[in-house]
Design an enzyme around this catalytic site. Structure first.
Site, PDB file in Angstrom:
ATOM      1  N   ASP A  28      -7.892  -6.826   1.728  1.00 30.25           N
ATOM      2  CA  ASP A  28      -6.909  -6.959   2.799  1.00 30.25           C
ATOM      3  C   ASP A  28      -7.528  -6.367   4.042  1.00 30.25           C
ATOM      4  OD1 ASP A  28      -5.250  -4.273   3.810  1.00 30.25           O
ATOM      5  OD2 ASP A  28      -6.347  -3.995   1.938  1.00 30.25           O
ATOM      6  N   ASP A  79       0.857  -1.173   0.000  1.00 27.31           N
ATOM      7  CA  ASP A  79       0.000   0.000   0.000  1.00 27.31           C
ATOM      8  C   ASP A  79       0.897   1.228   0.000  1.00 27.31           C
ATOM      9  OD1 ASP A  79      -0.062   1.735   2.199  1.00 27.31           O
ATOM     10  OD2 ASP A  79      -1.737   0.741   3.177  1.00 27.31           O
TER      11      ASP A  79
END
Length: 384
Positions: free
Chosen positions: A275, A101
């Site tokens: 996620d 990320d």
């Protein structure tokens, strides 16, 4: 129902949709380091490790991909150091794909430690107070140094509720940063960069973001800025709003989500990847996920219960240890308890995803969803 594979290819990266049932779909995202079966849940390895798990355990549970975090890894041990040591795969011993990320969400959470401008964000480390600068280009550079397989654009995520003015400003800034991130990514064979849809809980802003990103032709698209304080109904409404405006042939990733119910509802609305820290965090705090819902192992009623958590689970920790022992470990704050419950939770999440993939492929997803929810509604297995 789609039976023949539908595939899109970008360099050495391709996404194939193998079957659909309504909006739900199952397929595979093919990357240079391997394939990711979808729908997929990515265990979160924030600082280069999935907390309380060995890397081989994570693989054996059926995870094809894990997540790492740019913000945390850039601060410690540092992206350049990881690169010098062979990249995040070599460093952590995870040889499958890794998604990183961009750091945007963590920077958002540092409201008192950051200063945002149109070119990027300056912030102070939560570890030692040192100053750092993160721009779209630097975020991509860090993720490239980490040798990430899926790189995320830098975006600005705002918490909900927020004003339309703040949400629109962040959405427009994120679109600008998407262009800059994609340009900085360039061509990296076998790897992909995903754009991130923003727009808070305002439908027309979500649509504008999705359409603008689609025109940029990213290999994949994420929906960000959800699970940040809004009710589940709002999150699902935003998914339904965005889904028709994203390219059908590209993978869709719902960031930071969520509970088992969030997953099954989002898959039914066309999401391919997820996620969330929830299963690992819950495991460290005495909460287990099972086919009959959540089980709080801190509860005194488990203290003398010799039964396993779930004798039908695929996970040895759920089958081979008594509830009484898991309760004892939790109450004693033993590390082994955290490890066993994390193992149980990640196993349940991976089994849930595998169940959804099989159900969509066989045209029985609606029935699978109904039966799964019925089991959850029955409550804790200890009451049966």
């Amino acid at each position: 129902m789609l039976k023949t594979p539908e595939t899109t290819t970008a360099g050495e990266v391709s996404f194939a949709i193998h079957a659909t049932e309504g909006t739900a779909r199952t397929g595979a995202l093919h990357l240079g380091r391997g394939s990711v079966r979808t729908p997929a849940f990515m265990p979160v390895g924030t600082a280069g490790t999935v907390k309380a798990m060995y890397v081989d355990q994570v693989k054996d549970l059926g995870a094809d991909i894990i997540l790492g975090n740019t913000y945390h890894l850039m601060l410690r041990p540092g992206a350049e150091r990881v690169a010098a040591l062979g990249g995040l795969h070599e460093f952590s011993r995870w040889q499958g794909p890794i998604l990183t990320d961009s750091g945007g969400f963590q920077v958002m959470s540092l409201a008192g430690l950051r200063k945002l401008d149109k070119n990027g964000v300056t912030f102070r480390s939560h570890i030692d107070g040192s100053h750092h600068r993160l721009t779209p280009e630097r975020s991509v550079e860090i993720q490239t140094l980490l040798d990430s397989d899926i790189i995320m654009q830098l975006d600005e995520c705002v918490r909900l509720p927020s004003t339309r003015k703040d949400i629109e400003r962040a959405m427009r800034l994120s679109l600008d940063w998407a262009e800059r991130s994609k340009s900085a990514f360039g061509t990296q064979p076998g790897k992909a960069i995903f754009g991130i849809v923003q727009g808070g809980d305002i439908p027309d802003l979500r649509i504008a973001s999705a359409e603008a990103l689609s025109s940029m032709n990213f290999p994949g698209y994420a929906i960000g800025g959800l699970a940040v304080g809004e009710p589940q109904a709002v999150m699902l409404d935003m998914i339904e709003t965005v889904e028709p405006h994203l390219p059908r042939e590209k993978p869709r990733y719902l960031m930071g989500v969520g509970t088992p119910d969030d997953l099954i509802e989002s898959v039914s609305r066309g999401i391919d990847m997820f996620d969330c820290v929830m299963p690992t965090r819950a495991g460290r705090h005495g909460l287990a996920y099972s086919r009959f819902g959540k089980v709080n192992l801190k509860n005194a009623r488990h203290a003398e219960d010799p039964r396993p958590l779930d004798e039908a689970s695929s996970c040895p920790a759920a089958r081979d240890y008594s509830r009484a022992y898991l309760h004892h470990l939790t109450k004693a704050n033993e590390i082994l308890g955290m490890m066993l419950l994390t193992w149980i939770n990640l196993a349940y999440y991976q089994d849930l995803m595998a169940g959804m993939r099989a159900a969509i492929a066989e045209g029985r997803f609606a029935d699978f969803k109904a039966k799964t929810k019925e089991n959850w509604a029955r409550g804790d297995i200890a009451k049966l």
